[in-house]
Write an enzyme that holds these catalytic residues in place. Structure first.
Site, short mmCIF file in Angstrom:
data_model
loop_
_atom_site.label_atom_id
_atom_site.label_comp_id
_atom_site.label_asym_id
_atom_site.label_seq_id
_atom_site.Cartn_x
_atom_site.Cartn_y
_atom_site.Cartn_z
N THR A 125 0.89 -1.29 0.01
CA THR A 125 -0.07 -0.30 -0.02
C THR A 125 0.88 1.12 -0.10
O THR A 125 2.04 1.34 0.45
CB THR A 125 -0.88 -0.07 1.30
N ASP A 126 0.31 2.27 -0.39
CA ASP A 126 1.04 3.50 -0.60
C ASP A 126 1.18 4.26 0.92
O ASP A 126 1.98 4.97 1.11
CB ASP A 126 0.47 4.83 -1.47
N GLU A 127 0.55 3.60 1.96
CA GLU A 127 0.56 3.89 3.20
C GLU A 127 1.78 3.80 3.84
O GLU A 127 2.07 4.34 5.09
CB GLU A 127 -0.64 3.40 4.06
N TYR A 153 -1.54 -0.44 11.18
CA TYR A 153 -1.87 -1.04 9.86
C TYR A 153 -0.60 -0.74 9.07
O TYR A 153 -0.04 -1.76 8.55
CB TYR A 153 -3.21 -0.59 9.34
N LYS A 157 2.15 -3.35 7.31
CA LYS A 157 2.39 -3.48 5.81
C LYS A 157 3.81 -3.17 5.47
O LYS A 157 4.41 -3.84 4.64
CB LYS A 157 1.37 -2.70 5.04
P1 NAD Z 1 -10.30 -6.50 2.63
O1 NAD Z 1 -10.15 -6.35 4.16
O2 NAD Z 1 -11.33 -6.36 1.75
O3 NAD Z 1 -9.99 -8.14 2.59
C1 NAD Z 1 -9.02 -8.93 3.17
C2 NAD Z 1 -9.25 -10.24 2.90
O4 NAD Z 1 -8.13 -11.21 3.65
C3 NAD Z 1 -10.51 -11.06 3.53
O5 NAD Z 1 -11.26 -11.83 2.68
C4 NAD Z 1 -10.18 -11.84 4.66
O6 NAD Z 1 -10.91 -12.91 4.91
C5 NAD Z 1 -8.68 -12.21 4.23
N1 NAD Z 1 -8.10 -12.27 5.48
C6 NAD Z 1 -7.41 -11.71 6.45
N2 NAD Z 1 -6.59 -12.14 7.08
C7 NAD Z 1 -6.38 -13.43 6.72
C8 NAD Z 1 -5.37 -14.51 7.10
N3 NAD Z 1 -4.92 -14.47 8.28
N4 NAD Z 1 -5.39 -15.75 6.41
C9 NAD Z 1 -6.25 -15.81 5.21
N5 NAD Z 1 -7.03 -14.79 4.85
C10 NAD Z 1 -7.16 -13.55 5.57
O7 NAD Z 1 -9.01 -6.02 2.03
P2 NAD Z 1 -8.70 -5.24 0.59
O8 NAD Z 1 -9.18 -3.81 0.57
O9 NAD Z 1 -9.22 -5.89 -0.42
O10 NAD Z 1 -7.23 -5.39 0.68
C11 NAD Z 1 -6.65 -6.32 -0.01
C12 NAD Z 1 -4.93 -6.11 0.00
O11 NAD Z 1 -4.71 -4.88 -0.72
C13 NAD Z 1 -4.28 -5.78 1.37
O12 NAD Z 1 -3.10 -6.41 1.48
C14 NAD Z 1 -4.34 -4.41 1.59
O13 NAD Z 1 -3.08 -3.87 2.37
C15 NAD Z 1 -3.93 -4.10 0.14
N6 NAD Z 1 -4.27 -2.72 -0.31
C16 NAD Z 1 -5.40 -2.16 -0.25
C17 NAD Z 1 -6.01 -0.81 -0.53
C18 NAD Z 1 -7.49 -0.50 -0.46
O14 NAD Z 1 -7.63 0.73 -0.87
N7 NAD Z 1 -8.32 -1.37 -0.08
C19 NAD Z 1 -4.92 -0.24 -1.34
C20 NAD Z 1 -3.73 -0.52 -1.58
C21 NAD Z 1 -3.32 -1.82 -1.15
O1 DAU Z 2 -3.93 3.97 0.51
C1 DAU Z 2 -4.32 2.72 0.61
C2 DAU Z 2 -5.20 2.17 1.88
O2 DAU Z 2 -6.54 2.91 1.77
C3 DAU Z 2 -5.22 0.81 2.20
O3 DAU Z 2 -3.83 0.37 2.33
C4 DAU Z 2 -5.98 0.56 3.25
O4 DAU Z 2 -6.24 -0.98 3.30
C5 DAU Z 2 -7.52 1.17 3.02
O5 DAU Z 2 -8.22 0.68 4.03
C6 DAU Z 2 -7.40 2.47 2.68
O6 DAU Z 2 -7.02 3.26 3.60
P1 DAU Z 2 -7.66 4.76 4.22
O7 DAU Z 2 -7.76 4.96 5.85
O8 DAU Z 2 -7.08 5.93 3.37
O9 DAU Z 2 -9.11 4.48 3.83
P2 DAU Z 2 -10.61 4.57 4.44
O10 DAU Z 2 -11.57 4.45 3.78
O11 DAU Z 2 -10.52 4.09 6.10
O12 DAU Z 2 -10.59 6.10 4.74
C7 DAU Z 2 -10.37 7.12 3.81
C8 DAU Z 2 -10.34 8.47 4.17
O13 DAU Z 2 -11.62 8.75 4.67
C9 DAU Z 2 -9.30 8.61 5.37
O14 DAU Z 2 -8.75 9.97 5.28
C10 DAU Z 2 -10.30 8.77 6.64
C11 DAU Z 2 -11.67 9.29 6.14
N1 DAU Z 2 -12.60 8.72 6.83
C12 DAU Z 2 -12.86 7.29 6.72
C13 DAU Z 2 -14.08 6.68 7.29
C14 DAU Z 2 -14.16 5.36 7.54
C15 DAU Z 2 -13.74 9.46 7.15
O15 DAU Z 2 -13.79 10.48 6.87
N2 DAU Z 2 -14.73 8.98 7.83
C16 DAU Z 2 -15.35 7.65 7.87
O16 DAU Z 2 -16.09 7.25 8.52
#
Ligand code: NAD
Ligand code: DAU
Length: 339
Positions: A125-127, A153, A157
């Site tokens: 992730t970019d985080e 988190y 990562k």
């Molecule tokens: P999500 O939370 O929607 O899904 C995570 C999945 O992993 C779930 O199906 C869960 O059951 C499974 N899981 C969790 N722990 C596990 C374990 N110990 N063993 C097996 N399965 C397990 O997540 P997402 O948003 O789809 O993100 C997927 C990946 O992409 C993550 O690694 C996250 O860090 C990365 N990522 C997410 C974003 C985003 O914006 N959502 C952006 C950049 C990177």
């Molecule tokens: O940048 C990539 C990341 O993006 C991934 O690695 C993470 O897994 C994914 O969860 C996401 O993280 P963020 O913290 O950026 O996403 P989130 O949707 O939780 O929040 C997006 C922005 O919105 C953040 O600045 C917090 C804000 N927010 C979030 C929630 C849930 C609110 O203002 N209100 C809310 O209720």
């Protein structure tokens, strides 16, 4: 080719499985997922009967189960999506994140060393780069930007990323890493900003915006992320990190207003609540490397992607209404009740 996709019952992993089975119908996809609160087997129902697909419910930290799967499937490629992913939950319970995100990555890579694979790909992730100031729009995260994390988190990562690179150098494991910006699209769990705001707006509930809503995220439609990972595992170089993002920065408050407008709901639903602890200000990816090296470019413009996403949530109410009717209610009360 056989590809193990971990975390494939979650948001991005499921979209990746759909993408792969369509783009490469000759490949076999095995989904390994422990079905945490964020995993949903019903998401995978469209592919359950596909003979090229297999679902296995196990935890990536369970070395016996992981070894058994490697023995059975002899995978060529592992794409590791499995993780605890919600920043707010990591602030409440860091340990679960260290276990899944760091120890899980380690267990998978040890199996890769033991059985041999062509590629281990870590979905990062970019985080891991921390955040950028709002008053320096000229700054972007490149692959050389130092890791500088803010939340449990992102720290978990970043730790996993370091371990992946260490396995490359120490054991010569053929690895790659992608670091993507915020994804949006179908099947995102409704604790994350965009689906949460859609669900609340449809129920005429308050839309909880953290702080002043000025934090900036760099949004990418999920299919574009899937396409990037597909390219990296097939054409990307071993040992390399690739940033993925589409230069689409938006303030949270503007995202919320777009959703309200699209749904025909009033801005009076917006409620400013106590800020997230350690809240990152701005993320912004420089995707020049993946563009130049692999020819990747995002295809979905935000205006089109957000409309498609809202339409998807409107036409799949059963999917997310089931989720928010269960223990999600307790989660919501705990996180937002006194905010
Ligand atoms: P999500 O939370 O929607 O899904 C995570 C999945 O992993 C779930 O199906 C869960 O059951 C499974 N899981 C969790 N722990 C596990 C374990 N110990 N063993 C097996 N399965 C397990 O997540 P997402 O948003 O789809 O993100 C997927 C990946 O992409 C993550 O690694 C996250 O860090 C990365 N990522 C997410 C974003 C985003 O914006 N959502 C952006 C950049 C990177
Ligand atoms: O940048 C990539 C990341 O993006 C991934 O690695 C993470 O897994 C994914 O969860 C996401 O993280 P963020 O913290 O950026 O996403 P989130 O949707 O939780 O929040 C997006 C922005 O919105 C953040 O600045 C917090 C804000 N927010 C979030 C929630 C849930 C609110 O203002 N209100 C809310 O209720």
């Amino acid at each position: 080719m056989t590809i193990i996709v971990t975390g494939g019952a979650g948001f991005i992993g499921s979209n990746f499985i759909f993408y792969e089975l369509t783009k490469h119908p000759q490949d076999r996809i095995v989904c390994l997922d422990s079905l945490t609160y964020a995993g949903n087997l019903s998401t995978l129902s469209p592919v359950m009967d596909n003979p090229q697909f297999r679902f296995v419910k196990d935890d990536i930290t369970d070395r016996t189960a992981v070894d058994r799967l490697f023995e059975e499937e002899k995978p060529d490629i592992i794409v590791n999506f499995a993780a605890e992913t919600h920043v707010d939950r990591s602030i409440e319970d860091p340990e679960a994140f260290l276990k899944a995100n760091i120890l899980g990555t380690c267990a998978l890579m040890d199996a890769c060393r033991k059985y041999g694979i062509k590629r281990y790909h870590q979905v990062s992730t970019d985080e891991v780069y921390g955040d950028l100031p709002l008053d320096r729009p000229d700054l972007f995260f490149t692959e050389q930007t130092p890791l500088h994390t803010s939340s449990p988190y992102s720290s978990s990562k970043a730790s996993a990323d370091l371990l992946v690179l260490a396995y490359h150098r120490t054991y010569n494991l053929p690895v790659s890493i992608s670091r993507c910006s915020n994804n949006y699209g179908p099947y995102q769990f409704p604790e994350k900003l965009i689906p949460l705001m859609i669900a609340n707006a449809l129920a005429d509930k308050p839309l909880p915006v953290y702080g002043k809503g000025e934090n900036v995220r760099d949004w990418l439609y999920v299919d574009d992320h899937c396409k990037a990972i597909d390219l990296i595992i097939r054409e990307g170089k071993e040992g390399e990190v690739y940033n993925v993002g589409g230069h689409n920065e938006k303030r949270n408050i503007d995202i919320v207003k777009i959703i309200l407008k699209e749904l025909g709901k009033p801005e009076s639903l917006i409620t400013y609540v106590t800020d997230r602890k350690g809240h990152d200000m701005r993320y912004a990816i420089d995707p020049a490397k993946i563009h130049h090296d692999l020819g990747w470019l995002p295809e979905t413009h935000f205006e089109e992607g957000i409309k498609k996403t809202i339409q998807w949530y409107l036409s799949h109410r059963d999917w997310w209404e089931t989720i928010i009717s269960g223990e999600y209610q307790d989660y919501y009360e705990k996180m937002y009740g006194n905010r």
